[in-house]
Design a protein around this motif. Structure first.
Motif, mmCIF file in Angstrom:
data_model
loop_
_atom_site.group_PDB
_atom_site.id
_atom_site.type_symbol
_atom_site.label_atom_id
_atom_site.label_comp_id
_atom_site.label_asym_id
_atom_site.label_seq_id
_atom_site.Cartn_x
_atom_site.Cartn_y
_atom_site.Cartn_z
ATOM 1 N N GLN A 134 0.835 -1.200 0.000
ATOM 2 C CA GLN A 134 0.000 0.000 0.000
ATOM 3 C C GLN A 134 0.872 1.253 0.000
ATOM 4 O O GLN A 134 0.630 2.180 -0.780
ATOM 5 C CB GLN A 134 -0.953 0.016 1.184
ATOM 6 C CG GLN A 134 -1.870 1.221 1.124
ATOM 7 C CD GLN A 134 -3.047 1.140 2.065
ATOM 8 O OE1 GLN A 134 -3.023 0.439 3.064
ATOM 9 N NE2 GLN A 134 -4.096 1.870 1.744
ATOM 10 N N TYR B 234 2.531 1.626 -3.511
ATOM 11 C CA TYR B 234 1.623 2.139 -4.532
ATOM 12 C C TYR B 234 1.211 3.581 -4.255
ATOM 13 O O TYR B 234 1.022 4.366 -5.188
ATOM 14 C CB TYR B 234 0.405 1.227 -4.695
ATOM 15 C CG TYR B 234 0.671 0.083 -5.639
ATOM 16 C CD1 TYR B 234 0.871 0.306 -6.995
ATOM 17 C CD2 TYR B 234 0.725 -1.221 -5.180
ATOM 18 C CE1 TYR B 234 1.111 -0.738 -7.868
ATOM 19 C CE2 TYR B 234 0.967 -2.281 -6.055
ATOM 20 C CZ TYR B 234 1.159 -2.031 -7.400
ATOM 21 O OH TYR B 234 1.403 -3.067 -8.267
ATOM 22 N N LEU C 271 -2.959 3.342 -9.648
ATOM 23 C CA LEU C 271 -1.960 2.872 -8.691
ATOM 24 C C LEU C 271 -2.504 2.862 -7.264
ATOM 25 O O LEU C 271 -2.245 1.928 -6.500
ATOM 26 C CB LEU C 271 -0.695 3.732 -8.810
ATOM 27 C CG LEU C 271 -0.015 3.646 -10.183
ATOM 28 C CD1 LEU C 271 1.058 4.713 -10.321
ATOM 29 C CD2 LEU C 271 0.541 2.259 -10.441
ATOM 30 N N ASN D 178 -4.545 -0.238 -6.697
ATOM 31 C CA ASN D 178 -3.691 -1.395 -6.409
ATOM 32 C C ASN D 178 -3.253 -1.387 -4.950
ATOM 33 O O ASN D 178 -3.246 -2.428 -4.290
ATOM 34 C CB ASN D 178 -2.467 -1.409 -7.328
ATOM 35 C CG ASN D 178 -2.768 -1.939 -8.708
ATOM 36 O OD1 ASN D 178 -3.904 -2.265 -9.045
ATOM 37 N ND2 ASN D 178 -1.743 -2.020 -9.529
ATOM 38 N N GLU E 239 -5.888 -2.630 -2.592
ATOM 39 C CA GLU E 239 -6.050 -4.087 -2.677
ATOM 40 C C GLU E 239 -4.869 -4.826 -2.057
ATOM 41 O O GLU E 239 -5.032 -5.937 -1.552
ATOM 42 C CB GLU E 239 -6.276 -4.514 -4.127
ATOM 43 C CG GLU E 239 -7.662 -4.132 -4.601
ATOM 44 C CD GLU E 239 -7.935 -4.472 -6.049
ATOM 45 O OE1 GLU E 239 -7.037 -4.995 -6.747
ATOM 46 O OE2 GLU E 239 -9.066 -4.213 -6.499
ATOM 47 N N GLU E 240 -3.686 -4.243 -2.072
ATOM 48 C CA GLU E 240 -2.548 -4.879 -1.391
ATOM 49 C C GLU E 240 -2.856 -5.040 0.095
ATOM 50 O O GLU E 240 -2.569 -6.077 0.689
ATOM 51 C CB GLU E 240 -1.258 -4.074 -1.599
ATOM 52 C CG GLU E 240 -0.756 -4.016 -3.024
ATOM 53 C CD GLU E 240 -0.208 -5.312 -3.574
ATOM 54 O OE1 GLU E 240 -0.092 -6.313 -2.826
ATOM 55 O OE2 GLU E 240 0.114 -5.337 -4.768
ATOM 56 N N GLU F 77 3.236 -8.627 -10.808
ATOM 57 C CA GLU F 77 1.857 -8.863 -10.376
ATOM 58 C C GLU F 77 1.279 -10.114 -11.046
ATOM 59 O O GLU F 77 0.597 -10.909 -10.401
ATOM 60 C CB GLU F 77 0.979 -7.640 -10.652
ATOM 61 C CG GLU F 77 1.383 -6.385 -9.896
ATOM 62 C CD GLU F 77 1.086 -6.426 -8.405
ATOM 63 O OE1 GLU F 77 0.709 -7.475 -7.851
ATOM 64 O OE2 GLU F 77 1.238 -5.366 -7.765
ATOM 65 N N GLU G 238 -6.740 -10.713 -7.799
ATOM 66 C CA GLU G 238 -6.458 -9.275 -7.682
ATOM 67 C C GLU G 238 -5.045 -8.949 -8.143
ATOM 68 O O GLU G 238 -4.804 -7.862 -8.669
ATOM 69 C CB GLU G 238 -6.730 -8.800 -6.264
ATOM 70 C CG GLU G 238 -8.222 -8.801 -5.969
ATOM 71 C CD GLU G 238 -8.575 -8.495 -4.532
ATOM 72 O OE1 GLU G 238 -7.676 -8.172 -3.728
ATOM 73 O OE2 GLU G 238 -9.779 -8.594 -4.204
ATOM 74 N N GLU G 239 -4.100 -9.862 -7.959
ATOM 75 C CA GLU G 239 -2.751 -9.648 -8.485
ATOM 76 C C GLU G 239 -2.820 -9.478 -10.008
ATOM 77 O O GLU G 239 -2.164 -8.608 -10.577
ATOM 78 C CB GLU G 239 -1.822 -10.809 -8.128
ATOM 79 C CG GLU G 239 -1.538 -10.964 -6.643
ATOM 80 C CD GLU G 239 -0.618 -9.918 -6.055
ATOM 81 O OE1 GLU G 239 -0.052 -9.089 -6.787
ATOM 82 O OE2 GLU G 239 -0.442 -9.934 -4.824
ATOM 83 N N ARG H 5 -5.365 -8.370 -11.674
ATOM 84 C CA ARG H 5 -5.959 -7.047 -11.895
ATOM 85 C C ARG H 5 -4.903 -5.951 -11.707
ATOM 86 O O ARG H 5 -4.887 -4.962 -12.442
ATOM 87 C CB ARG H 5 -7.156 -6.845 -10.960
ATOM 88 C CG ARG H 5 -7.942 -5.605 -11.266
ATOM 89 C CD ARG H 5 -9.316 -5.568 -10.650
ATOM 90 N NE ARG H 5 -9.319 -5.834 -9.226
ATOM 91 C CZ ARG H 5 -10.236 -6.590 -8.619
ATOM 92 N NH1 ARG H 5 -11.200 -7.156 -9.308
ATOM 93 N NH2 ARG H 5 -10.189 -6.776 -7.315
ATOM 94 N N HIS H 6 -4.000 -6.119 -10.755
ATOM 95 C CA HIS H 6 -2.931 -5.133 -10.556
ATOM 96 C C HIS H 6 -2.043 -5.050 -11.790
ATOM 97 O O HIS H 6 -1.639 -3.960 -12.209
ATOM 98 C CB HIS H 6 -2.072 -5.487 -9.340
ATOM 99 C CG HIS H 6 -2.820 -5.450 -8.060
ATOM 100 N ND1 HIS H 6 -2.225 -5.791 -6.872
ATOM 101 C CD2 HIS H 6 -4.105 -5.135 -7.763
ATOM 102 C CE1 HIS H 6 -3.119 -5.684 -5.894
ATOM 103 N NE2 HIS H 6 -4.264 -5.291 -6.423
ATOM 104 N N ARG I 125 -3.858 -3.204 -14.426
ATOM 105 C CA ARG I 125 -3.844 -1.754 -14.175
ATOM 106 C C ARG I 125 -2.488 -1.154 -14.529
ATOM 107 O O ARG I 125 -2.421 -0.035 -15.062
ATOM 108 C CB ARG I 125 -4.188 -1.460 -12.720
ATOM 109 C CG ARG I 125 -5.653 -1.625 -12.400
ATOM 110 C CD ARG I 125 -5.931 -1.198 -10.964
ATOM 111 N NE ARG I 125 -7.279 -1.498 -10.581
ATOM 112 C CZ ARG I 125 -7.617 -2.157 -9.462
ATOM 113 N NH1 ARG I 125 -6.680 -2.558 -8.605
ATOM 114 N NH2 ARG I 125 -8.877 -2.393 -9.186
#
Length: 163
Positions: A41, A44, A60, A63, A66-67, A117, A146-147, A149-150, A153
């Motif tokens: 977090q 990012y 960013l 991301n 979500e971390e 990611e 989600e990784e 998705r990161h 992004r």
């Protein structure tokens, strides 16, 4: 004082190298990942602060949020596996939380981030397949999704920089 066992890597660089060798995580490995994910977090947020546009910064920042969600899921996984509570460290007690207030964002960094990611997705899926607990596997698979998705992004941010 570090929240990690003394046998675990105490720098983020060493932790990333170490975690890449793990096929089935131990509870200590999950604790290490809580710290790595929580530090994401701040990382990012620093990137968002140095982003060349608000749109890239927003990608960013998402991301980063979500971390921290990944860290919370890993915290839950530890509780499921052991009954133990493992607190997510604050930035000042997390040995991996070393990001400055702002980091410069460039295409090469975004490419490296995307690859990392996408690798995180593969790692979490492998862990889920081998962890031996379906409830924990579900949490790990969510982190993996989600990784991905990161990474997507990061690719979006790269495209925005090229435009």
């Amino acid at each position: 004082m570090s929240p990690l066992p003394a046998t675990m890597p105490q720098t983020s660089e060493a932790a990333f190298a170490y975690i890449g060798t793990i096929e089935t995580p131990s509870v200590d490995d999950l604790k290490l990942m809580v710290c790595l994910e929580a530090s994401g977090q701040s990382f990012y947020d620093a990137l968002a602060a140095g982003a060349p546009s608000e749109e890239i910064g927003a990608l960013l920042k998402a991301n980063g949020r979500e971390e921290m969600a990944h860290a919370r899921r890993l915290q839950t996984a530890i509780r499921i596996l052991t009954g133990e509570t493992f607190d997510i460290p604050t930035p000042d007690t997390n040995p991996y939380d070393t990001a400055p207030a702002s980091l410069r964002v460039d295409v090469a960094l975004l490419e490296t981030m995307a690859a990392g990611e996408f690798g995180g997705e593969v790692m979490y899926e492998g862990w889920a397949a081998r962890i031996g607990n379906e409830e924990v596997a579900k949490l790990l698979r969510q982190n993996g999704k989600e990784e991905r998705r990161h990474g997507e992004r990061a690719e979006q941010a790269k495209a925005l920089m090229a435009a």
